[in-house]
Design a protein around this motif. Structure first.
Motif, PDB file in Angstrom:
ATOM      1  N   MET A 117      -5.501  -3.983  14.406  1.00  0.00           N
ATOM      2  CA  MET A 117      -5.686  -2.545  14.657  1.00  0.00           C
ATOM      3  C   MET A 117      -4.365  -1.785  14.632  1.00  0.00           C
ATOM      4  N   SER A 118      -3.246  -2.482  14.519  1.00  0.00           N
ATOM      5  CA  SER A 118      -1.938  -1.838  14.619  1.00  0.00           C
ATOM      6  C   SER A 118      -1.559  -1.129  13.322  1.00  0.00           C
ATOM      7  N   ASP A 119      -0.818  -0.040  13.457  1.00  0.00           N
ATOM      8  CA  ASP A 119      -0.309   0.677  12.285  1.00  0.00           C
ATOM      9  C   ASP A 119       0.631  -0.218  11.485  1.00  0.00           C
ATOM     10  N   LYS A 120       1.434  -1.009  12.192  1.00  0.00           N
ATOM     11  CA  LYS A 120       2.416  -1.868  11.529  1.00  0.00           C
ATOM     12  C   LYS A 120       1.747  -2.809  10.536  1.00  0.00           C
ATOM     13  N   PHE A 121       0.716  -3.514  10.986  1.00  0.00           N
ATOM     14  CA  PHE A 121       0.073  -4.473  10.094  1.00  0.00           C
ATOM     15  C   PHE A 121      -0.696  -3.770   8.987  1.00  0.00           C
ATOM     16  N   ASN A 122      -1.391  -2.696   9.306  1.00  0.00           N
ATOM     17  CA  ASN A 122      -2.190  -2.016   8.286  1.00  0.00           C
ATOM     18  C   ASN A 122      -1.329  -1.353   7.221  1.00  0.00           C
ATOM     19  N   GLU A 123      -0.154  -0.876   7.593  1.00  0.00           N
ATOM     20  CA  GLU A 123       0.776  -0.353   6.587  1.00  0.00           C
ATOM     21  C   GLU A 123       1.272  -1.481   5.693  1.00  0.00           C
ATOM     22  N   ARG A 124       1.566  -2.640   6.294  1.00  0.00           N
ATOM     23  CA  ARG A 124       2.012  -3.790   5.505  1.00  0.00           C
ATOM     24  C   ARG A 124       0.885  -4.265   4.585  1.00  0.00           C
ATOM     25  N   LEU A 125      -0.342  -4.290   5.101  1.00  0.00           N
ATOM     26  CA  LEU A 125      -1.485  -4.712   4.298  1.00  0.00           C
ATOM     27  C   LEU A 125      -1.699  -3.772   3.116  1.00  0.00           C
ATOM     28  N   SER A 126      -1.546  -2.479   3.361  1.00  0.00           N
ATOM     29  CA  SER A 126      -1.703  -1.492   2.289  1.00  0.00           C
ATOM     30  C   SER A 126      -0.639  -1.680   1.205  1.00  0.00           C
ATOM     31  N   SER A 127       0.606  -1.909   1.617  1.00  0.00           N
ATOM     32  CA  SER A 127       1.689  -2.125   0.653  1.00  0.00           C
ATOM     33  C   SER A 127       1.450  -3.403  -0.143  1.00  0.00           C
ATOM     34  N   TRP A 128       1.019  -4.451   0.539  1.00  0.00           N
ATOM     35  CA  TRP A 128       0.718  -5.719  -0.133  1.00  0.00           C
ATOM     36  C   TRP A 128      -0.403  -5.526  -1.145  1.00  0.00           C
ATOM     37  N   SER A 129      -1.440  -4.781  -0.762  1.00  0.00           N
ATOM     38  CA  SER A 129      -2.575  -4.538  -1.649  1.00  0.00           C
ATOM     39  C   SER A 129      -2.133  -3.796  -2.908  1.00  0.00           C
ATOM     40  N   ASP A 130      -1.282  -2.787  -2.747  1.00  0.00           N
ATOM     41  CA  ASP A 130      -0.765  -2.040  -3.904  1.00  0.00           C
ATOM     42  C   ASP A 130       0.024  -2.963  -4.826  1.00  0.00           C
ATOM     43  N   MET A 131       0.839  -3.827  -4.250  1.00  0.00           N
ATOM     44  CA  MET A 131       1.645  -4.752  -5.040  1.00  0.00           C
ATOM     45  C   MET A 131       0.768  -5.723  -5.825  1.00  0.00           C
ATOM     46  N   VAL A 132      -0.267  -6.262  -5.169  1.00  0.00           N
ATOM     47  CA  VAL A 132      -1.157  -7.218  -5.813  1.00  0.00           C
ATOM     48  C   VAL A 132      -1.897  -6.557  -6.978  1.00  0.00           C
ATOM     49  N   SER A 133      -2.290  -5.297  -6.803  1.00  0.00           N
ATOM     50  CA  SER A 133      -2.982  -4.574  -7.877  1.00  0.00           C
ATOM     51  C   SER A 133      -2.054  -4.269  -9.041  1.00  0.00           C
ATOM     52  N   GLN A 134      -0.866  -3.776  -8.730  1.00  0.00           N
ATOM     53  CA  GLN A 134       0.049  -3.328  -9.774  1.00  0.00           C
ATOM     54  C   GLN A 134       0.723  -4.476 -10.515  1.00  0.00           C
ATOM     55  N   GLU A 135       1.136  -5.508  -9.780  1.00  0.00           N
ATOM     56  CA  GLU A 135       1.909  -6.574 -10.402  1.00  0.00           C
ATOM     57  C   GLU A 135       1.051  -7.730 -10.918  1.00  0.00           C
ATOM     58  N   TYR A 136      -0.126  -7.943 -10.303  1.00  0.00           N
ATOM     59  CA  TYR A 136      -0.934  -9.091 -10.685  1.00  0.00           C
ATOM     60  C   TYR A 136      -2.310  -8.708 -11.221  1.00  0.00           C
ATOM     61  N   GLY A 137      -2.744  -7.467 -10.959  1.00  0.00           N
ATOM     62  CA  GLY A 137      -4.041  -7.022 -11.446  1.00  0.00           C
ATOM     63  C   GLY A 137      -5.211  -7.784 -10.859  1.00  0.00           C
ATOM     64  N   ILE A 138      -5.049  -8.300  -9.629  1.00  0.00           N
ATOM     65  CA  ILE A 138      -6.113  -9.087  -8.995  1.00  0.00           C
ATOM     66  C   ILE A 138      -7.103  -8.157  -8.296  1.00  0.00           C
ATOM     67  N   ALA A 139      -8.368  -8.280  -8.652  1.00  0.00           N
ATOM     68  CA  ALA A 139      -9.414  -7.457  -8.038  1.00  0.00           C
ATOM     69  C   ALA A 139      -9.547  -7.811  -6.563  1.00  0.00           C
ATOM     70  N   HIS A 140      -9.533  -6.786  -5.715  1.00  0.00           N
ATOM     71  CA  HIS A 140      -9.688  -7.026  -4.284  1.00  0.00           C
ATOM     72  C   HIS A 140      -9.864  -5.688  -3.570  1.00  0.00           C
ATOM     73  N   HIS A 141     -10.263  -5.752  -2.326  1.00  0.00           N
ATOM     74  CA  HIS A 141     -10.235  -4.613  -1.412  1.00  0.00           C
ATOM     75  C   HIS A 141     -10.109  -5.174  -0.004  1.00  0.00           C
ATOM     76  N   THR A 142      -9.858  -4.331   0.981  1.00  0.00           N
ATOM     77  CA  THR A 142      -9.672  -4.801   2.350  1.00  0.00           C
ATOM     78  C   THR A 142     -10.654  -4.107   3.282  1.00  0.00           C
ATOM     79  N   GLU A 143     -11.134  -4.844   4.273  1.00  0.00           N
ATOM     80  CA  GLU A 143     -12.026  -4.311   5.311  1.00  0.00           C
ATOM     81  C   GLU A 143     -11.680  -4.972   6.634  1.00  0.00           C
TER      82      GLU A 143
END
Length: 436
Positions: free
Chosen positions: A400-426
């Protein structure tokens, strides 16, 4: 991220974790509950009413915004009780329920059953829980319930409710204390987590070795944040899955990630918090979509990884099966028409397909097989159940922390842009497929 389902096998090939997916819309509109008759006889009738009211308030407050309704179980109406409130966890009922959240702790006396591995204090303890009877689909519901109750226990509302009852009980039970989200009438509870051994399998993007061998990736970040929340300084070790499985079976206090939840592992692990989910099925090029796995023509040539659990499943379903030693080899076989479908996951397809050489988006799901979930898990053998609760509370706070969710969002952007791996987070969990 593909990890073998066998308790003794190794899975290092791809990035895909995995258990069952559900949504609030699949929950029953009404859950029936009953109060277990497990409270000590030293508790007066008035105090019992207060305890039952408090426990029911926790249940309803936690799920008040989830469109879930509750009603008392009625034997005369033929309703089977799904939730049991203040059921003492013991050796006999351990495997019959999902233990959603602990409520109270009492000294074991006379007719009060003791809870195994309930702390390192000298006094033996009985711990009462909100529990969900096991049944079809109950594991999926229990998973989300556990997360939501852990979140609620970190709220000011819970603290106010619990402290009010603590003050009411203290005149009769002066040792009453609130700890680990549990009201203990037996005094302070001890759950030593200093000797946790934290160990991970190497999985690209989730837990992989960085500089000086330190693990990096979103799963490693989650676990490090949980350890920080608990003020623990343990280093995360890495090892092949075969060794991890052996250690978890034979030792206590082994914290492992990421472990796919399967029926055979229920006796080995406590499940702390989900890390990722993955959709498994048959993937092909220009193939029709089938509603059921059993509807797929048995003439289809199906490709799997060597020594993968899906090889046997495909054989059992009557397909013509050919095994390959890597996901890129499987994708090449599909492109070259050596096979009709790949039995894997979207993450595996993304990992195995080179977008510079082929239009990877043309490889699409032909038929679903299942959805699996990978967890941060804790070995069960002689491990204190209160250490498990400490970990669950810490995990809920981190997610629930801002710290982890910001990191998760950055990681998700990186995975999409650099690897093109289909995913989403919930809810802080990575789902390795597109949401639509």
């Amino acid at each position: 991220m593909e990890i073998r389902k066998s308790i003794s096998s190794v899975g290092l090939f791809v990035i895909v974790f995995t258990c069952a997916l559900w949504s609030l819309s699949t929950w029953a509109q009404v859950f029936y509950y009953s109060h277990a008759q497990d409270l000590p006889s030293a508790i007066s009738s008035y105090q019992k009413q207060s305890i039952e009211s408090y426990s029911l308030s926790i249940l309803k407050n936690t799920l008040s915004k989830k469109d879930v309704n509750f009603a008392p179980a009625s034997n005369t109406a033929g309703n089977k009780s799904q939730l049991v409130i203040n059921l003492i966890r013991d050796e006999k009922n351990e495997d019959s329920y999902h233990w959603i959240t602990p409520l109270f702790a009492f000294e074991c006396k006379k007719n009060i059953r003791c809870t195994p591995n309930a702390g390192s204090q000298a006094t033996r303890i009985a711990v009462s829980y909100i529990a969900l009877a096991k049944g079809e689909g109950s594991a999926d519901i229990a998973e989300r319930f556990i997360e939501l109750f852990a979140q609620y226990k970190g709220s000011d509302g819970f603290a106010l409710l619990a402290n009010a009852l603590k003050d009411e009980l203290k005149p009769s039970f002066p040792a009453t204390i609130l700890t680990f989200g549990v009201l203990s009438l037996a005094g302070e509870l001890h759950a030593n987590s200093d000797n946790l051994w934290v160990i991970a399998d190497i999985v690209p993007l989730f837990s992989e070795k960085g500089e000086r061998g330190k693990l990096k990736g979103i799963a490693a970040d989650l676990v490090n944040d949980i350890l920080d929340e608990m003020a623990l300084e343990q280093n995360i070790l890495s090892a092949p899955w075969a060794r991890i499985a052996k250690e978890a079976i034979t030792k206590s206090n082994v914290l492992v990630f990421s472990v796919i939840r399967t029926e055979e592992r229920e006796s080995v692990f406590h499940w702390v918090t989900p890390v990722s989910r993955n959709l498994h099925g048959l993937y092909g090029i220009n193939k029709p979509n089938f509603d059921s796995f059993t509807d797929v023509p048995k003439t289809y040539r199906v490709g799997t990884l060597l020594q993968d659990y899906r090889y046997n499943i495909a054989i059992e379903h009557g397909f013509k099966v050919k095994a390959y030693d890597s996901w890129p080899a499987l994708v090449d076989a599909l492109i070259n028409n050596e096979i009709d479908t790949i039995f894997g996951s979207q993450g595996a397809i993304d990992f195995g397909c080179n977008p510079n050489q082929f239009k990877c988006e043309t490889i699409r799901l032909t038929s679903k097989y299942d959805i699996s979930t990978a967890y941060l898990a804790l070995s069960k053998k002689d491990t204190c159940v209160l250490v498990l609760e400490k970990l669950k509370l810490a995990a809920a706070g981190v997610k629930m922390s801002d710290k982890f969710n910001e990191r998760l969002s950055s990681w998700s952007d990186m995975v999409s842009q650099e690897y093109g791996i289909a995913h989403h987070t919930e809810h802080g969990v990575v789902h390795l497929w597109n949401p639509n």
